[in-house]
Design an enzyme around this catalytic site. Structure first.
Site, PDB file in Angstrom:
ATOM      1  N   LYS A 287       0.872  -1.174   0.000  1.00 52.53           N
ATOM      2  CA  LYS A 287       0.000   0.000   0.000  1.00 52.53           C
ATOM      3  C   LYS A 287       0.911   1.226   0.000  1.00 52.53           C
ATOM      4  O   LYS A 287       1.964   1.215   0.651  1.00 52.53           O
ATOM      5  CB  LYS A 287      -0.857  -0.053   1.274  1.00 52.53           C
ATOM      6  CG  LYS A 287      -1.969   0.968   1.386  1.00 52.53           C
ATOM      7  CD  LYS A 287      -2.745   0.738   2.689  1.00 52.53           C
ATOM      8  CE  LYS A 287      -3.909   1.698   2.849  1.00 52.53           C
ATOM      9  NZ  LYS A 287      -4.685   1.441   4.090  1.00 52.53           N
TER      10      LYS A 287
ATOM     11  N   SER B 188      -9.673   1.583   3.118  1.00 48.03           N
ATOM     12  CA  SER B 188      -8.797   2.364   2.275  1.00 48.03           C
ATOM     13  C   SER B 188      -7.799   1.527   1.469  1.00 48.03           C
ATOM     14  O   SER B 188      -7.299   1.997   0.460  1.00 48.03           O
ATOM     15  CB  SER B 188      -8.037   3.375   3.128  1.00 48.03           C
ATOM     16  OG  SER B 188      -7.150   2.720   4.014  1.00 48.03           O
TER      17      SER B 188
ATOM     18  N   SER C 275      -9.809  -0.813   7.200  1.00 46.04           N
ATOM     19  CA  SER C 275      -9.190  -0.546   5.896  1.00 46.04           C
ATOM     20  C   SER C 275      -8.558  -1.750   5.208  1.00 46.04           C
ATOM     21  O   SER C 275      -8.240  -1.682   4.029  1.00 46.04           O
ATOM     22  CB  SER C 275      -8.138   0.557   6.025  1.00 46.04           C
ATOM     23  OG  SER C 275      -8.766   1.811   6.053  1.00 46.04           O
TER      24      SER C 275
END
Lengths: 98, 472
Positions: free
Chosen positions: B76, B151, B175
Protein backbone atom coordinates in the site's frame (compact mmCIF):
# COMPACT_ATOMS: atom_id res chain seq x y z
CA UNK A 1 -32.75 21.77 14.54
CA UNK A 2 -29.95 24.31 14.62
CA UNK A 3 -26.77 23.34 12.91
CA UNK A 4 -23.97 22.27 15.24
CA UNK A 5 -21.42 24.39 13.41
CA UNK A 6 -21.97 27.72 11.68
CA UNK A 7 -19.75 28.99 8.86
CA UNK A 8 -18.12 31.25 11.49
CA UNK A 9 -17.31 28.20 13.62
CA UNK A 10 -15.81 26.51 10.58
CA UNK A 11 -13.70 29.62 9.86
CA UNK A 12 -12.39 29.49 13.41
CA UNK A 13 -11.58 25.76 13.19
CA UNK A 14 -9.88 26.25 9.84
CA UNK A 15 -7.73 29.00 11.33
CA UNK A 16 -6.75 26.81 14.29
CA UNK A 17 -5.88 23.96 11.92
CA UNK A 18 -4.00 26.22 9.48
CA UNK A 19 -6.34 25.59 6.58
CA UNK A 20 -7.55 28.22 4.14
CA UNK A 21 -11.13 27.74 2.94
CA UNK A 22 -13.23 29.54 0.35
CA UNK A 23 -16.69 30.81 1.37
CA UNK A 24 -18.20 27.98 -0.63
CA UNK A 25 -16.09 25.42 1.23
CA UNK A 26 -17.03 26.94 4.59
CA UNK A 27 -20.69 26.53 3.73
CA UNK A 28 -20.17 22.94 2.59
CA UNK A 29 -18.13 21.96 5.66
CA UNK A 30 -20.58 23.63 8.05
CA UNK A 31 -23.27 21.30 6.70
CA UNK A 32 -21.14 18.15 6.53
CA UNK A 33 -19.41 18.58 9.87
CA UNK A 34 -22.71 19.38 11.57
CA UNK A 35 -24.13 16.14 10.17
CA UNK A 36 -21.20 14.16 11.56
CA UNK A 37 -21.47 15.88 14.96
CA UNK A 38 -25.22 15.13 15.01
CA UNK A 39 -24.39 11.47 14.52
CA UNK A 40 -21.77 11.29 17.30
CA UNK A 41 -24.24 13.09 19.57
CA UNK A 42 -25.62 9.65 20.47
CA UNK A 43 -22.74 9.33 22.93
CA UNK A 44 -24.04 12.23 25.01
CA UNK A 45 -26.92 10.07 26.26
CA UNK A 46 -24.66 7.25 27.43
CA UNK A 47 -24.11 6.88 31.16
CA UNK A 48 -20.52 5.70 31.67
CA UNK A 49 -20.65 5.77 35.47
CA UNK A 50 -17.18 6.00 36.96
CA UNK A 51 -15.31 4.40 34.03
CA UNK A 52 -12.02 6.01 33.04
CA UNK A 53 -11.09 6.87 29.45
CA UNK A 54 -8.82 4.51 27.47
CA UNK A 55 -6.16 6.20 25.35
CA UNK A 56 -4.21 3.14 24.29
CA UNK A 57 -4.78 -0.58 24.60
CA UNK A 58 -1.37 -2.23 25.09
CA UNK A 59 -0.96 -1.36 28.77
CA UNK A 60 2.68 -0.49 28.05
CA UNK A 61 4.00 2.44 30.06
CA UNK A 62 7.10 4.62 29.77
CA UNK A 63 8.93 2.51 27.21
CA UNK A 64 12.58 3.53 27.64
CA UNK A 65 15.88 2.74 26.00
CA UNK A 66 19.50 3.49 26.81
CA UNK A 67 20.44 7.06 25.99
CA UNK A 68 22.93 6.21 23.29
CA UNK A 69 23.34 7.04 19.63
CA UNK A 70 22.11 4.34 17.25
CA UNK A 71 23.27 4.64 13.66
CA UNK A 72 20.34 3.90 11.35
CA UNK A 73 22.35 4.94 8.34
CA UNK A 74 20.35 8.05 7.50
CA UNK A 75 22.41 10.55 5.61
CA UNK A 76 21.65 14.23 5.93
CA UNK A 77 21.91 14.84 2.21
CA UNK A 78 19.10 12.43 1.33
CA UNK A 79 16.97 13.85 4.16
CA UNK A 80 17.37 17.28 2.60
CA UNK A 81 16.16 16.03 -0.81
CA UNK A 82 12.56 16.68 0.18
CA UNK A 83 13.24 20.24 1.31
CA UNK A 84 12.07 22.99 -1.02
CA UNK A 85 14.72 25.59 -0.30
CA UNK A 86 18.11 24.91 1.20
CA UNK A 87 21.06 27.16 1.97
CA UNK A 88 24.43 26.03 3.34
CA UNK A 89 22.90 22.79 4.64
CA UNK A 90 20.02 24.58 6.40
CA UNK A 91 16.33 24.69 5.54
CA UNK A 92 15.30 28.13 4.31
CA UNK A 93 11.91 29.41 5.49
CA UNK A 94 9.99 32.67 5.23
CA UNK A 95 10.88 35.49 7.59
CA UNK A 96 9.24 34.97 10.98
CA UNK A 97 9.68 38.39 12.56
CA UNK A 98 8.66 41.40 10.49
CA UNK B 1 -2.20 -17.17 -14.37
CA UNK B 2 -3.04 -17.46 -10.67
CA UNK B 3 -0.40 -18.14 -8.04
CA UNK B 4 0.19 -21.31 -6.06
CA UNK B 5 0.14 -20.98 -2.25
CA UNK B 6 3.11 -19.04 -0.92
CA UNK B 7 4.62 -22.12 0.75
CA UNK B 8 4.37 -24.00 -2.55
CA UNK B 9 5.81 -21.06 -4.50
CA UNK B 10 8.77 -20.86 -2.12
CA UNK B 11 9.30 -24.64 -2.32
CA UNK B 12 9.37 -24.40 -6.13
CA UNK B 13 11.89 -21.59 -5.90
CA UNK B 14 14.06 -23.52 -3.47
CA UNK B 15 14.19 -26.64 -5.66
CA UNK B 16 14.94 -24.59 -8.75
CA UNK B 17 11.63 -25.27 -10.49
CA UNK B 18 10.87 -21.56 -10.75
CA UNK B 19 13.09 -18.49 -10.49
CA UNK B 20 12.46 -15.26 -8.64
CA UNK B 21 12.86 -13.46 -11.96
CA UNK B 22 10.05 -15.52 -13.51
CA UNK B 23 7.83 -14.66 -10.54
CA UNK B 24 8.59 -10.96 -10.84
CA UNK B 25 8.05 -10.91 -14.60
CA UNK B 26 4.73 -12.66 -14.18
CA UNK B 27 3.65 -10.12 -11.53
CA UNK B 28 4.72 -7.21 -13.73
CA UNK B 29 2.82 -8.69 -16.68
CA UNK B 30 -0.36 -9.02 -14.63
CA UNK B 31 0.03 -5.49 -13.30
CA UNK B 32 0.33 -4.22 -16.86
CA UNK B 33 -2.56 -6.32 -18.12
CA UNK B 34 -4.91 -5.06 -15.38
CA UNK B 35 -3.92 -1.43 -15.69
CA UNK B 36 -7.54 -0.35 -16.26
CA UNK B 37 -8.54 -1.16 -12.66
CA UNK B 38 -6.38 1.68 -11.31
CA UNK B 39 -5.10 -0.45 -8.44
CA UNK B 40 -1.48 0.64 -8.76
CA UNK B 41 0.22 4.01 -8.20
CA UNK B 42 3.84 3.13 -9.05
CA UNK B 43 5.69 0.11 -10.45
CA UNK B 44 9.11 -1.04 -9.26
CA UNK B 45 10.14 -2.68 -12.57
CA UNK B 46 13.92 -2.26 -12.67
CA UNK B 47 14.69 -2.63 -8.98
CA UNK B 48 12.40 -5.68 -8.67
CA UNK B 49 14.01 -7.46 -11.62
CA UNK B 50 17.48 -6.61 -10.32
CA UNK B 51 16.64 -7.93 -6.87
CA UNK B 52 15.11 -11.10 -8.34
CA UNK B 53 18.28 -11.79 -10.35
CA UNK B 54 20.42 -11.24 -7.28
CA UNK B 55 18.26 -13.64 -5.26
CA UNK B 56 18.40 -16.24 -8.04
CA UNK B 57 22.20 -15.97 -8.05
CA UNK B 58 22.41 -16.34 -4.29
CA UNK B 59 20.17 -19.43 -4.37
CA UNK B 60 22.35 -21.00 -7.09
CA UNK B 61 25.39 -20.50 -4.90
CA UNK B 62 23.66 -22.51 -2.18
CA UNK B 63 22.35 -19.74 0.04
CA UNK B 64 19.06 -20.14 1.90
CA UNK B 65 17.14 -17.03 0.92
CA UNK B 66 14.33 -17.09 3.46
CA UNK B 67 10.69 -17.81 4.11
CA UNK B 68 9.41 -15.59 1.30
CA UNK B 69 12.16 -16.37 -1.18
CA UNK B 70 11.35 -14.85 -4.56
CA UNK B 71 7.75 -13.99 -3.67
CA UNK B 72 6.54 -10.77 -5.33
CA UNK B 73 4.30 -8.46 -3.33
CA UNK B 74 2.60 -5.09 -3.50
CA UNK B 75 2.76 -2.45 -0.76
CA UNK B 76 0.00 0.00 0.00
CA UNK B 77 1.46 3.39 -0.87
CA UNK B 78 1.55 4.57 2.73
CA UNK B 79 4.53 2.27 3.49
CA UNK B 80 7.82 4.13 3.16
CA UNK B 81 10.17 2.63 0.56
CA UNK B 82 13.57 3.64 -0.71
CA UNK B 83 12.90 2.37 -4.25
CA UNK B 84 9.66 4.22 -4.96
CA UNK B 85 7.98 7.42 -3.86
CA UNK B 86 5.52 7.18 -0.97
CA UNK B 87 2.50 9.31 -1.79
CA UNK B 88 -0.23 8.04 0.57
CA UNK B 89 -2.31 8.75 -2.58
CA UNK B 90 -2.22 12.41 -1.58
CA UNK B 91 -1.20 15.60 -3.36
CA UNK B 92 0.55 16.50 -0.11
CA UNK B 93 3.08 13.68 -0.60
CA UNK B 94 2.90 13.16 -4.35
CA UNK B 95 6.65 13.86 -4.77
CA UNK B 96 7.79 12.49 -1.42
CA UNK B 97 10.83 10.22 -1.57
CA UNK B 98 11.53 8.45 1.71
CA UNK B 99 15.14 7.80 2.62
CA UNK B 100 14.45 4.74 4.74
CA UNK B 101 12.30 1.60 4.55
CA UNK B 102 9.35 0.92 6.81
CA UNK B 103 10.15 -1.87 9.27
CA UNK B 104 7.44 -4.18 7.86
CA UNK B 105 8.98 -3.93 4.38
CA UNK B 106 12.47 -4.47 5.77
CA UNK B 107 11.36 -7.69 7.50
CA UNK B 108 9.68 -8.99 4.33
CA UNK B 109 12.69 -8.22 2.16
CA UNK B 110 15.03 -9.91 4.64
CA UNK B 111 13.05 -13.10 3.96
CA UNK B 112 13.43 -12.70 0.20
CA UNK B 113 10.13 -11.05 -0.75
CA UNK B 114 10.30 -8.61 -3.67
CA UNK B 115 8.18 -5.46 -3.91
CA UNK B 116 6.86 -5.07 -7.45
CA UNK B 117 4.52 -2.10 -7.06
CA UNK B 118 2.72 0.25 -4.69
CA UNK B 119 -1.05 0.31 -4.47
CA UNK B 120 -3.72 2.99 -4.44
CA UNK B 121 -5.62 3.99 -1.28
CA UNK B 122 -7.85 6.73 -0.02
CA UNK B 123 -5.51 9.69 0.57
CA UNK B 124 -3.84 9.22 3.98
CA UNK B 125 -6.02 6.06 4.30
CA UNK B 126 -9.13 8.16 4.98
CA UNK B 127 -12.02 6.31 3.42
CA UNK B 128 -13.86 3.14 2.52
CA UNK B 129 -13.73 3.15 -1.29
CA UNK B 130 -10.45 4.76 -2.59
CA UNK B 131 -12.68 7.53 -3.96
CA UNK B 132 -10.81 9.83 -1.57
CA UNK B 133 -7.53 9.08 -3.37
CA UNK B 134 -6.20 12.37 -4.75
CA UNK B 135 -5.19 10.46 -7.91
CA UNK B 136 -7.87 7.98 -9.06
CA UNK B 137 -10.47 5.46 -7.89
CA UNK B 138 -9.71 1.74 -7.92
CA UNK B 139 -12.37 -0.37 -9.67
CA UNK B 140 -13.75 -3.56 -8.19
CA UNK B 141 -12.18 -6.59 -9.95
CA UNK B 142 -15.55 -8.37 -10.17
CA UNK B 143 -17.48 -5.45 -11.67
CA UNK B 144 -15.76 -2.22 -12.65
CA UNK B 145 -18.82 -0.08 -11.91
CA UNK B 146 -18.32 -0.83 -8.23
CA UNK B 147 -15.69 0.30 -5.73
CA UNK B 148 -12.95 -2.02 -4.48
CA UNK B 149 -13.47 -0.81 -0.90
CA UNK B 150 -11.01 1.12 1.17
CA UNK B 151 -8.80 2.36 2.28
CA UNK B 152 -6.54 -0.53 1.12
CA UNK B 153 -8.61 -0.84 -2.08
CA UNK B 154 -5.63 -0.93 -4.44
CA UNK B 155 -4.02 -3.71 -2.39
CA UNK B 156 -7.25 -5.75 -2.37
CA UNK B 157 -7.92 -5.35 -6.09
CA UNK B 158 -4.29 -6.18 -6.87
CA UNK B 159 -4.44 -9.47 -4.96
CA UNK B 160 -7.87 -10.36 -6.38
CA UNK B 161 -6.45 -9.76 -9.88
CA UNK B 162 -3.39 -11.96 -9.13
CA UNK B 163 -0.89 -9.13 -9.57
CA UNK B 164 1.00 -10.66 -6.63
CA UNK B 165 0.38 -13.40 -4.05
CA UNK B 166 0.06 -10.83 -1.27
CA UNK B 167 -0.27 -7.12 -0.61
CA UNK B 168 0.36 -5.05 2.48
CA UNK B 169 -2.37 -2.98 4.03
CA UNK B 170 -2.95 -0.82 7.07
CA UNK B 171 -6.15 -0.99 9.11
CA UNK B 172 -7.35 1.87 11.31
CA UNK B 173 -11.09 1.16 11.27
CA UNK B 174 -11.54 -1.58 8.69
CA UNK B 175 -9.19 -0.55 5.90
CA UNK B 176 -7.92 -4.09 5.30
CA UNK B 177 -11.05 -6.10 6.05
CA UNK B 178 -13.61 -4.03 4.14
CA UNK B 179 -11.79 -4.08 0.76
CA UNK B 180 -10.98 -7.77 1.31
CA UNK B 181 -14.71 -8.39 1.78
CA UNK B 182 -15.64 -6.30 -1.30
CA UNK B 183 -13.04 -8.03 -3.50
CA UNK B 184 -13.62 -11.60 -2.29
CA UNK B 185 -10.24 -12.20 -0.64
CA UNK B 186 -8.70 -12.63 2.83
CA UNK B 187 -7.75 -9.56 4.91
CA UNK B 188 -6.07 -9.81 8.31
CA UNK B 189 -5.85 -7.16 11.04
CA UNK B 190 -3.51 -8.17 13.91
CA UNK B 191 -3.58 -7.34 17.62
CA UNK B 192 -2.56 -3.71 18.10
CA UNK B 193 1.16 -3.44 18.84
CA UNK B 194 2.32 -6.69 17.25
CA UNK B 195 3.71 -5.19 14.02
CA UNK B 196 5.83 -2.07 13.85
CA UNK B 197 4.29 1.03 12.25
CA UNK B 198 7.70 2.65 11.84
CA UNK B 199 7.71 4.02 8.31
CA UNK B 200 3.97 3.81 7.81
CA UNK B 201 2.29 7.18 7.20
CA UNK B 202 0.49 7.75 10.49
CA UNK B 203 -3.28 8.09 10.49
CA UNK B 204 -4.67 7.49 14.00
CA UNK B 205 -1.89 6.19 16.19
CA UNK B 206 -3.92 4.41 18.88
CA UNK B 207 -5.78 2.47 16.17
CA UNK B 208 -3.35 1.90 13.25
CA UNK B 209 -2.13 -1.64 12.60
CA UNK B 210 -0.21 -3.29 9.75
CA UNK B 211 -1.75 -6.36 8.13
CA UNK B 212 -1.96 -8.33 4.93
CA UNK B 213 -4.31 -9.19 2.05
CA UNK B 214 -4.09 -12.58 0.36
CA UNK B 215 -6.10 -15.19 -1.55
CA UNK B 216 -6.10 -17.65 1.36
CA UNK B 217 -5.61 -17.94 5.12
CA UNK B 218 -2.31 -19.85 5.12
CA UNK B 219 -0.64 -17.20 2.92
CA UNK B 220 -1.81 -14.45 5.28
CA UNK B 221 -0.43 -16.42 8.25
CA UNK B 222 3.07 -16.75 6.76
CA UNK B 223 3.35 -13.08 5.80
CA UNK B 224 1.95 -11.82 9.09
CA UNK B 225 4.34 -14.09 11.01
CA UNK B 226 7.31 -12.57 9.20
CA UNK B 227 6.20 -9.03 10.06
CA UNK B 228 5.40 -9.69 13.73
CA UNK B 229 8.29 -8.39 15.83
CA UNK B 230 9.21 -5.90 18.51
CA UNK B 231 10.77 -2.80 16.98
CA UNK B 232 12.68 -0.17 18.97
CA UNK B 233 11.45 2.33 16.36
CA UNK B 234 7.82 1.79 17.42
CA UNK B 235 7.50 1.90 21.20
CA UNK B 236 3.96 0.45 21.09
CA UNK B 237 5.26 -2.93 19.89
CA UNK B 238 5.46 -5.81 22.35
CA UNK B 239 6.56 -9.45 22.21
CA UNK B 240 3.73 -11.76 21.19
CA UNK B 241 4.16 -15.10 23.00
CA UNK B 242 2.65 -17.25 20.27
CA UNK B 243 3.50 -16.11 16.78
CA UNK B 244 3.92 -19.39 14.93
CA UNK B 245 0.96 -18.34 12.79
CA UNK B 246 1.88 -20.58 9.88
CA UNK B 247 1.44 -23.74 11.99
CA UNK B 248 -2.14 -24.52 11.06
CA UNK B 249 -2.15 -28.28 11.61
CA UNK B 250 -4.01 -30.21 14.27
CA UNK B 251 -7.35 -28.78 13.28
CA UNK B 252 -9.65 -31.15 15.15
CA UNK B 253 -10.19 -28.89 18.15
CA UNK B 254 -13.78 -27.76 18.74
CA UNK B 255 -14.39 -24.11 19.53
CA UNK B 256 -17.07 -21.91 21.05
CA UNK B 257 -18.27 -19.14 18.73
CA UNK B 258 -20.35 -16.09 19.51
CA UNK B 259 -22.51 -14.76 16.70
CA UNK B 260 -22.64 -11.01 17.27
CA UNK B 261 -26.28 -10.11 17.79
CA UNK B 262 -25.89 -6.39 17.04
CA UNK B 263 -24.28 -7.17 13.67
CA UNK B 264 -26.48 -9.99 12.42
CA UNK B 265 -29.69 -8.23 13.48
CA UNK B 266 -28.67 -4.79 12.24
CA UNK B 267 -29.52 -3.28 8.87
CA UNK B 268 -27.91 -5.79 6.60
CA UNK B 269 -28.28 -7.27 3.11
CA UNK B 270 -30.62 -10.28 3.60
CA UNK B 271 -28.42 -12.45 1.37
CA UNK B 272 -25.42 -11.71 3.58
CA UNK B 273 -27.42 -12.53 6.68
CA UNK B 274 -28.59 -15.83 5.19
CA UNK B 275 -25.06 -16.70 4.08
CA UNK B 276 -23.58 -16.04 7.52
CA UNK B 277 -26.34 -18.04 9.24
CA UNK B 278 -25.66 -20.86 6.82
CA UNK B 279 -22.01 -20.86 7.87
CA UNK B 280 -23.14 -20.98 11.51
CA UNK B 281 -25.11 -24.16 10.72
CA UNK B 282 -22.06 -25.70 9.09
CA UNK B 283 -19.95 -24.88 12.13
CA UNK B 284 -22.51 -26.55 14.37
CA UNK B 285 -22.64 -29.64 12.17
CA UNK B 286 -18.85 -29.88 12.48
CA UNK B 287 -19.26 -30.08 16.25
CA UNK B 288 -18.49 -26.48 17.20
CA UNK B 289 -20.71 -24.52 19.56
CA UNK B 290 -22.32 -21.32 18.33
CA UNK B 291 -24.40 -19.03 20.50
CA UNK B 292 -25.69 -15.51 20.01
CA UNK B 293 -23.65 -12.96 21.96
CA UNK B 294 -24.66 -9.38 22.65
CA UNK B 295 -22.22 -6.50 22.98
CA UNK B 296 -24.66 -3.75 23.94
CA UNK B 297 -22.34 -0.80 23.20
CA UNK B 298 -21.45 -1.98 19.68
CA UNK B 299 -23.96 0.43 18.08
CA UNK B 300 -21.92 3.25 19.66
CA UNK B 301 -18.58 2.10 18.23
CA UNK B 302 -18.77 4.13 15.02
CA UNK B 303 -19.60 7.32 16.93
CA UNK B 304 -16.64 6.70 19.26
CA UNK B 305 -14.45 6.05 16.22
CA UNK B 306 -15.47 9.26 14.47
CA UNK B 307 -14.32 11.27 17.47
CA UNK B 308 -11.15 9.39 18.38
CA UNK B 309 -9.95 8.87 14.82
CA UNK B 310 -10.26 12.49 13.58
CA UNK B 311 -8.72 13.75 16.83
CA UNK B 312 -5.64 11.63 16.21
CA UNK B 313 -5.69 12.44 12.49
CA UNK B 314 -5.73 16.18 13.20
CA UNK B 315 -2.76 15.71 15.49
CA UNK B 316 -0.79 13.50 13.08
CA UNK B 317 -1.46 15.69 10.04
CA UNK B 318 -0.29 18.82 11.84
CA UNK B 319 3.28 17.83 10.87
CA UNK B 320 2.58 18.73 7.23
CA UNK B 321 3.74 22.31 7.16
CA UNK B 322 5.45 22.24 3.75
CA UNK B 323 8.87 22.90 5.21
CA UNK B 324 10.88 19.71 5.62
CA UNK B 325 8.87 17.55 3.22
CA UNK B 326 5.48 17.39 1.56
CA UNK B 327 3.77 19.86 -0.72
CA UNK B 328 5.00 23.43 -0.46
CA UNK B 329 3.14 26.38 -1.93
CA UNK B 330 4.49 28.80 -4.52
CA UNK B 331 2.03 31.48 -3.39
CA UNK B 332 2.85 33.14 -0.10
CA UNK B 333 4.07 36.44 1.32
CA UNK B 334 4.76 35.36 4.88
CA UNK B 335 5.17 32.24 6.99
CA UNK B 336 1.54 32.10 8.12
CA UNK B 337 0.35 32.23 4.54
CA UNK B 338 2.96 29.65 3.58
CA UNK B 339 1.47 27.18 6.10
CA UNK B 340 -2.12 27.97 5.11
CA UNK B 341 -1.54 27.60 1.40
CA UNK B 342 0.75 24.57 1.60
CA UNK B 343 -1.78 22.69 3.71
CA UNK B 344 -4.87 23.81 1.80
CA UNK B 345 -3.35 22.91 -1.56
CA UNK B 346 -1.89 19.61 -0.33
CA UNK B 347 -4.84 18.16 1.60
CA UNK B 348 -7.95 16.84 -0.13
CA UNK B 349 -11.52 17.35 1.06
CA UNK B 350 -11.64 14.31 3.37
CA UNK B 351 -8.35 15.12 5.12
CA UNK B 352 -9.62 18.68 5.71
CA UNK B 353 -12.94 17.33 7.01
CA UNK B 354 -11.18 15.05 9.51
CA UNK B 355 -8.68 17.71 10.57
CA UNK B 356 -11.51 20.10 11.38
CA UNK B 357 -13.65 17.51 13.20
CA UNK B 358 -10.56 16.50 15.19
CA UNK B 359 -9.68 20.10 15.96
CA UNK B 360 -13.25 20.70 17.12
CA UNK B 361 -13.49 17.68 19.45
CA UNK B 362 -10.10 18.51 20.97
CA UNK B 363 -10.76 22.21 21.45
CA UNK B 364 -11.25 23.59 24.94
CA UNK B 365 -14.90 23.59 25.89
CA UNK B 366 -15.63 20.50 23.80
CA UNK B 367 -12.80 18.18 24.90
CA UNK B 368 -14.72 16.56 27.78
CA UNK B 369 -18.03 16.31 25.98
CA UNK B 370 -16.58 14.69 22.88
CA UNK B 371 -13.08 13.32 23.21
CA UNK B 372 -13.05 12.17 26.83
CA UNK B 373 -16.59 10.85 26.56
CA UNK B 374 -15.65 8.82 23.48
CA UNK B 375 -12.56 7.39 25.14
CA UNK B 376 -14.66 6.43 28.16
CA UNK B 377 -17.26 4.65 26.03
CA UNK B 378 -14.24 2.95 24.49
CA UNK B 379 -13.42 1.55 27.95
CA UNK B 380 -16.97 0.26 28.26
CA UNK B 381 -16.66 -1.40 24.86
CA UNK B 382 -13.37 -3.03 25.88
CA UNK B 383 -15.02 -4.38 29.06
CA UNK B 384 -17.93 -5.80 27.09
CA UNK B 385 -15.61 -7.54 24.62
CA UNK B 386 -13.65 -8.97 27.56
CA UNK B 387 -16.88 -10.31 29.03
CA UNK B 388 -17.83 -11.86 25.71
CA UNK B 389 -14.47 -13.62 25.43
CA UNK B 390 -14.92 -15.26 28.84
CA UNK B 391 -17.78 -17.27 27.32
CA UNK B 392 -16.66 -17.81 23.73
CA UNK B 393 -13.34 -18.26 21.89
CA UNK B 394 -14.26 -16.19 18.84
CA UNK B 395 -16.84 -13.69 17.73
CA UNK B 396 -18.26 -13.90 14.23
CA UNK B 397 -20.49 -11.85 11.96
CA UNK B 398 -20.47 -10.16 8.58
CA UNK B 399 -17.55 -7.85 7.67
CA UNK B 400 -19.85 -5.23 6.21
CA UNK B 401 -23.60 -4.64 6.04
CA UNK B 402 -23.57 -4.76 2.22
CA UNK B 403 -21.47 -5.76 -0.75
CA UNK B 404 -19.48 -3.14 -2.69
CA UNK B 405 -21.39 -0.01 -3.66
CA UNK B 406 -21.25 1.78 -7.01
CA UNK B 407 -18.54 4.32 -7.75
CA UNK B 408 -20.03 7.74 -6.94
CA UNK B 409 -22.98 6.33 -4.99
CA UNK B 410 -21.82 7.61 -1.59
CA UNK B 411 -19.15 10.14 -2.44
CA UNK B 412 -21.44 13.13 -1.83
CA UNK B 413 -22.35 11.96 1.67
CA UNK B 414 -19.40 11.54 4.06
CA UNK B 415 -21.55 9.99 6.80
CA UNK B 416 -22.95 7.30 4.47
CA UNK B 417 -19.36 6.50 3.53
CA UNK B 418 -18.36 6.27 7.21
CA UNK B 419 -21.23 3.87 7.93
CA UNK B 420 -19.59 1.21 5.74
CA UNK B 421 -17.15 0.65 8.60
CA UNK B 422 -19.88 0.03 11.16
CA UNK B 423 -18.90 -3.63 11.69
CA UNK B 424 -15.14 -3.21 11.61
CA UNK B 425 -14.23 -0.17 13.75
CA UNK B 426 -14.88 -1.73 17.17
CA UNK B 427 -11.90 -4.12 16.90
CA UNK B 428 -9.52 -1.20 16.35
CA UNK B 429 -10.88 0.63 19.40
CA UNK B 430 -10.48 -2.53 21.47
CA UNK B 431 -7.18 -3.58 19.87
CA UNK B 432 -8.20 -7.18 19.15
CA UNK B 433 -7.28 -9.13 16.00
CA UNK B 434 -9.87 -9.72 13.27
CA UNK B 435 -9.98 -11.26 9.82
CA UNK B 436 -12.32 -11.15 6.85
CA UNK B 437 -12.55 -14.32 4.79
CA UNK B 438 -14.70 -14.82 1.66
CA UNK B 439 -18.13 -16.11 2.68
CA UNK B 440 -20.27 -15.93 -0.45
CA UNK B 441 -21.87 -13.64 -3.00
CA UNK B 442 -24.93 -11.43 -3.05
CA UNK B 443 -26.17 -10.45 -6.52
CA UNK B 444 -22.84 -11.42 -8.02
CA UNK B 445 -20.66 -9.44 -5.59
CA UNK B 446 -18.62 -11.04 -2.81
CA UNK B 447 -18.94 -10.48 0.93
CA UNK B 448 -16.83 -11.54 3.87
CA UNK B 449 -17.25 -13.28 7.19
CA UNK B 450 -15.51 -11.40 9.99
CA UNK B 451 -13.94 -13.39 12.82
CA UNK B 452 -12.55 -11.69 15.94
CA UNK B 453 -10.38 -13.16 18.68
CA UNK B 454 -9.27 -11.81 22.04
CA UNK B 455 -6.10 -9.72 22.39
CA UNK B 456 -2.92 -11.62 21.48
CA UNK B 457 -4.83 -14.63 20.15
CA UNK B 458 -3.73 -13.99 16.58
CA UNK B 459 -2.46 -17.55 16.10
CA UNK B 460 -5.76 -19.02 17.25
CA UNK B 461 -7.53 -16.65 14.87
CA UNK B 462 -5.51 -17.99 11.94
CA UNK B 463 -6.24 -21.58 12.98
CA UNK B 464 -9.97 -21.04 13.19
CA UNK B 465 -10.00 -19.03 9.96
CA UNK B 466 -8.46 -22.01 8.20
CA UNK B 467 -11.23 -24.23 9.58
CA UNK B 468 -13.89 -21.81 8.34
CA UNK B 469 -12.18 -21.45 4.97
CA UNK B 470 -12.18 -25.24 4.59
CA UNK B 471 -15.78 -25.90 5.61
CA UNK B 472 -17.14 -23.14 3.41
Amino acid sequence: MDKKLSTEDVSKLAKLARLKLTDQEKEKYANELSGILDYVELLSKVDVGDLKPTHQVTGLKNVMREDEIIDYGYDVKSLMNNVKEEKDGYIKVKRMIG
Amino acid sequence: MSWPNISELVAKFNNGEISAEENVLKALELIEKNNKYNAIISINTDAAIAKAREIDQRRKSGENIGRLAGVPYIAKDNFLTKELKTTAASNMLKDYQANYQSTAIKLLEEQGAIMVAKANLDAFAHGTSTENSDFFTTANPIDMEYVAGGSSGGSAAAVALDMAPFALGSDTGGSIRLPASFCGIVGFKPTYGTVSRSGVVAMASSLDVVGVLTKNVSDAAIVQEVMTAVDPLDSTTFELEDKNFSELDNQDKKYRFGLIKEHIEGEIDPNIKAGILNMVEKLKSEGHQVEEVSIPDLPLALAVYYIVCPAEVASNLSRYDGIRYGHSTDQSNDLEEYYLNSRSEGFGAEAKRRIMIGTHVLSSGYFDAYYNKAQTVRTSLINQFNDAFTNVDFLIGPTSPSTAFKVGEKSKDPLAMYLMDIMTVATNLVGIPAISIPAGESNGLPYGLQIMANLRHDHDLFKVSKILEDIK
